[in-house]
Design a protein around this motif. Structure first.
Motif, mmCIF file in Angstrom:
data_model
loop_
_atom_site.group_PDB
_atom_site.id
_atom_site.type_symbol
_atom_site.label_atom_id
_atom_site.label_comp_id
_atom_site.label_asym_id
_atom_site.label_seq_id
_atom_site.Cartn_x
_atom_site.Cartn_y
_atom_site.Cartn_z
ATOM 1 N N UNK A 111 0.829 -1.207 0.000
ATOM 2 C CA UNK A 111 0.000 0.000 0.000
ATOM 3 C C UNK A 111 0.863 1.257 0.000
ATOM 4 N N UNK A 112 0.520 2.217 -0.884
ATOM 5 C CA UNK A 112 1.167 3.528 -0.882
ATOM 6 C C UNK A 112 0.840 4.232 0.430
ATOM 7 N N UNK A 113 1.833 4.929 0.976
ATOM 8 C CA UNK A 113 1.628 5.652 2.226
ATOM 9 C C UNK A 113 2.073 4.855 3.445
ATOM 10 N N UNK A 174 -2.681 -3.495 -11.376
ATOM 11 C CA UNK A 174 -1.896 -2.319 -11.719
ATOM 12 C C UNK A 174 -0.802 -2.704 -12.714
ATOM 13 N N UNK A 261 -5.484 -9.835 -11.059
ATOM 14 C CA UNK A 261 -6.561 -9.776 -10.067
ATOM 15 C C UNK A 261 -7.938 -9.957 -10.684
ATOM 16 N N UNK A 376 -12.530 -8.449 -10.127
ATOM 17 C CA UNK A 376 -11.590 -7.319 -10.160
ATOM 18 C C UNK A 376 -12.126 -6.177 -9.303
ATOM 19 N N UNK A 377 -13.399 -5.836 -9.522
ATOM 20 C CA UNK A 377 -14.007 -4.750 -8.743
ATOM 21 C C UNK A 377 -13.986 -5.108 -7.258
ATOM 22 N N UNK A 378 -14.319 -6.356 -6.956
ATOM 23 C CA UNK A 378 -14.351 -6.770 -5.555
ATOM 24 C C UNK A 378 -12.969 -6.647 -4.903
ATOM 25 N N UNK A 380 -10.495 -4.881 -5.643
ATOM 26 C CA UNK A 380 -9.943 -3.531 -5.581
ATOM 27 C C UNK A 380 -10.857 -2.532 -4.873
ATOM 28 N N UNK A 381 -11.974 -3.008 -4.366
ATOM 29 C CA UNK A 381 -12.849 -2.122 -3.593
ATOM 30 C C UNK A 381 -12.973 -2.592 -2.156
ATOM 31 N N UNK A 383 -10.678 -4.269 -0.385
ATOM 32 C CA UNK A 383 -9.423 -4.227 0.366
ATOM 33 C C UNK A 383 -8.572 -3.061 -0.119
ATOM 34 N N UNK A 384 -7.881 -2.423 0.788
ATOM 35 C CA UNK A 384 -6.885 -1.436 0.376
ATOM 36 C C UNK A 384 -5.669 -2.161 -0.144
ATOM 37 N N UNK A 385 -5.146 -1.709 -1.254
ATOM 38 C CA UNK A 385 -3.918 -2.304 -1.783
ATOM 39 C C UNK A 385 -3.200 -1.267 -2.623
ATOM 40 N N UNK B 292 -8.332 1.491 -10.513
ATOM 41 C CA UNK B 292 -8.083 1.154 -9.109
ATOM 42 C C UNK B 292 -8.672 2.222 -8.189
ATOM 43 N N UNK B 295 -12.517 1.880 -8.291
ATOM 44 C CA UNK B 295 -12.998 0.741 -7.499
ATOM 45 C C UNK B 295 -12.885 1.049 -6.004
ATOM 46 N N UNK B 299 -15.747 1.131 -2.962
ATOM 47 C CA UNK B 299 -15.600 0.500 -1.655
ATOM 48 C C UNK B 299 -15.505 1.500 -0.510
ATOM 49 N N UNK B 301 -13.309 3.622 0.091
ATOM 50 C CA UNK B 301 -11.929 3.598 0.591
ATOM 51 C C UNK B 301 -11.197 4.831 0.049
ATOM 52 N N UNK B 303 -8.444 5.915 -0.900
ATOM 53 C CA UNK B 303 -7.108 5.424 -1.242
ATOM 54 C C UNK B 303 -6.359 6.487 -2.044
ATOM 55 N N UNK B 304 -5.773 7.453 -1.358
ATOM 56 C CA UNK B 304 -5.116 8.576 -2.034
ATOM 57 C C UNK B 304 -3.855 8.141 -2.767
ATOM 58 N N UNK B 306 -3.663 5.779 -4.834
ATOM 59 C CA UNK B 306 -4.063 5.513 -6.215
ATOM 60 C C UNK B 306 -4.272 6.823 -6.983
ATOM 61 N N UNK B 338 1.557 11.186 4.118
ATOM 62 C CA UNK B 338 0.260 10.933 4.749
ATOM 63 C C UNK B 338 -0.110 12.063 5.695
ATOM 64 N N UNK B 374 -19.762 -3.174 -9.344
ATOM 65 C CA UNK B 374 -20.250 -4.453 -9.862
ATOM 66 C C UNK B 374 -21.343 -4.233 -10.901
#
Lengths: 385, 385
Positions: A111-113, A174, A261, A376-378, A380-381, A383-385, B292, B295, B299, B301, B303-304, B306, B338, B374
């Protein structure tokens, strides 16, 4: 085996607590020489992670003694503290192995950050655990330690004429141009200069990893590294080496594509009769990034109109109304008009082939991508990654 | 009301059997004058549908008497037969209304590749049914007839100083730069030349429809048309007209965004302190197209990472490590490090605001997009469109 298949390399993969699952997350690969030639290519994203900034300095002199990689945190956008962490990680490797930190490449993924004090402490503790575990038997453990959302490790070995090449890779999402969310380490026991490695590596990545475009998203942490120990003492034929290196890169790229993914199709988009190779790549990539086309493939729908709409957005040389499009061997569009009925195309196999004939010149290129799926949507939505 | 709100316009929307549901699928809008000024902007996709090729010719002289639109088939990649169909459709309108076919715009929307004999027959029969139904009361029926996967019609009316502007739009997916999968018809009873309309329309679409990028996919059939009847006899203040036209385009673009296929969030990506407006648009669009990121918003999230990874792929002027990113008012990244914890951001509202501060200059732009859900995958994989 993978990176330890060639003579002169030892590796380790240990669990340092970066992954919440307790799985292996720090990998170390050491070159025992007698040569320490190295080359690397890096993400073309302008937002480069701290380990990339570090590694770009290290590889400048063409000498690489070791590479340390962690999953569980990208150490990107973590400020000067994060850069110091990459530096300290290299120092920890150097101290333990009695080498120079200036010859130690660093890679991070996750994860970035993420890259604070806790991250630093765990990575460095992981390095200390990895050093005594280094062995020619532990290449597989290293391949396991670099996995993130990968469902399986990616490894490949190719035999040359008295020498060999081994490689490992990670990457699952990615995946895009100018590399992907991929970390790749390739080793060889052939005798080559760093300049020779650099040329061969750039040539091989250009037509393999650079043409894998899973989801159009470009990572901040990509690095593909090639190290040569010269342990066989054999100077390979350069063309032969380039070909074998291409094979291993192609194998690893195919493994990355197959494990992308959430994907349910591996799509090869082959563009033929383009005016230039750049045109062929631009057309292939435009289709590879078209969400409507990718969703249609997920639904086993040979929607060639979405292919042509994507082609129409490019600057490549072609007549939009002269193009042929085939899907899995069935020509569904001929000279810009409907040809075989959609019902005659079977898109249920995972391997999907789209052939686009621009009818302009002689250049060709193939871009690999995946379909756009619920998974893919699941992934990447949810879970944070 | 919509397109028939301004004086001098009548419209109809009828069912011609192009939609399998039996819903209305042919719309006709006639300008009764006394002026017949018209302007239009078209998709920048090089793969242009036959009605686009026809309409580009028609609008060349700035005179537009009527526009006919069908859903249920794009008449794109249907060869010369398809072009003849667009021509014959305009002829059918002209015959029925006693005007010149060279003053009749044609728009089609639906599946690419659909445009054979059956399509032609139904469209022309639809035109014949629409002509007697033309009325100043039937603007809403016309708006219904151009819907495809839209869940609701899009209409807007803005009052000027003694004159008014009315508009209708369709579009639900494939919303991207250089317009979108959108058909838009805007009418006014103010007195303006076609050159004035053209300038005002280009200016308005540049910052509204052109900055709506739902899924990065560009359509083959987009057309935004503006017609002026001059029926009020009032010559408007040009700045006032431009502002009101901007309002109506903004309203219709917002309605398109709110009804985008499968979306659960309307995302506004505001880029500030860019060196140029082009830079701001490039950065915003890059984020808007990042699967990303999209998505992650689905969720909820923030996620900055991304966001910054997407910014890093652009050529805009900025220091990747100086950027601030805020989401829904919470600054999650400050100068590339962050800032507020992700937990402090609430992404559950449909309206999502992402603020990217490049800290370079004074230019700004906002790109509108949607999340990747989805339902988006479902709508675009389960059905051909």
């Amino acid at each position: 085996m993978s990176v330890t298949a060639p003579l002169g390399f030892i590796a380790a993969g240990v669990a340092a607590g970066l992954k919440s699952t307790g799985a292996r997350d720090v990998a170390l690969v050491q070159n025992l020489g007698p040569d320490f030639s190295g080359a690397a290519v890096f993400t073309s994203n302008r937002a480069k992670a701290n380990p990339i900034l570090w590694s770009q300095q290290v590889v400048g002199d063409g000498i690489v003694s070791a590479i340390v990689l962690n999953s569980g945190g990208a150490n990107c956008y973590t400020g000067t503290f994060g850069f110091q962490t990459s530096h300290l990680t290299a120092e920890a490797v150097a101290d333990g192995l009695g080498i120079s930190a200036g010859d130690v490449l660093v890679c991070s993924t996750g994860l970035i950050g993420v890259g604070g004090q806790d991250f630093r402490d765990r990575v460095i503790a992981g390095v200390r655990d990895a050093i005594p575990a280094l062995s020619a038997d532990n290449g597989h453990e290293a391949a396991l330690a670099i996995m993130t959302t990968d469902s399986k490790p990616k490894e490949a070995v190719v035999a040359g004429d008295g020498w060999s090449i081994g490689g490992m890779a990670k990457g699952a999402g990615m995946l895009a141009p100018g590399l992907a969310t991929m970390l790749v380490v390739i080793t060889t026991d052939a005798k080559l200069t760093s300049a020779q490695l650099d040329a061969a590596l750039r040539s091989a990545t250009r037509v393999t990893f650079d043409r894998l475009d899973s989801d159009g998203c470009m990572s901040t942490n990509d690095q593909v590294t090639l190290m040569a120990s010269g342990a066989t003492g054999i100077v390979p034929d350069l063309d032969d080496f380039a070909q074998k290196l291409g094979e291993i890169c192609d194998s690893l790229a195919a493994q990355l594509q197959a494990d992308a993914e959430g994907a349910s199709h591996e799509i090869s988009i082959e563009v033929v009769h383009a005016a230039t190779e750049d045109d062929a790549v631009e057309v292939g990539r435009s289709v590879a990034r078209n969400n409507l086309f990718k969703a249609a493939v997920f639904g086993n729908d040979p929607n060639w109109g979405r292919v042509l709409a994507a082609v129409g957005t490019t600057k490549a040389e072609f007549d939009p109304y002269a193009i042929d499009v085939s899907m899995n061997g069935v020509r569904v569009c001929r000279s810009g008009e409907p040809d075989a009925p959609s019902e005659s195309v079977d898109l249920t196999p995972r391997q999907t082939h789209v052939l686009i004939d621009l009818k302009v010149g002689e250049a060709t290129a193939t871009i690999r991508t995946n379909d756009l799926t619920h998974d893919y949507v699941h992934e990447n939505s949810a879970y944070s990654s």
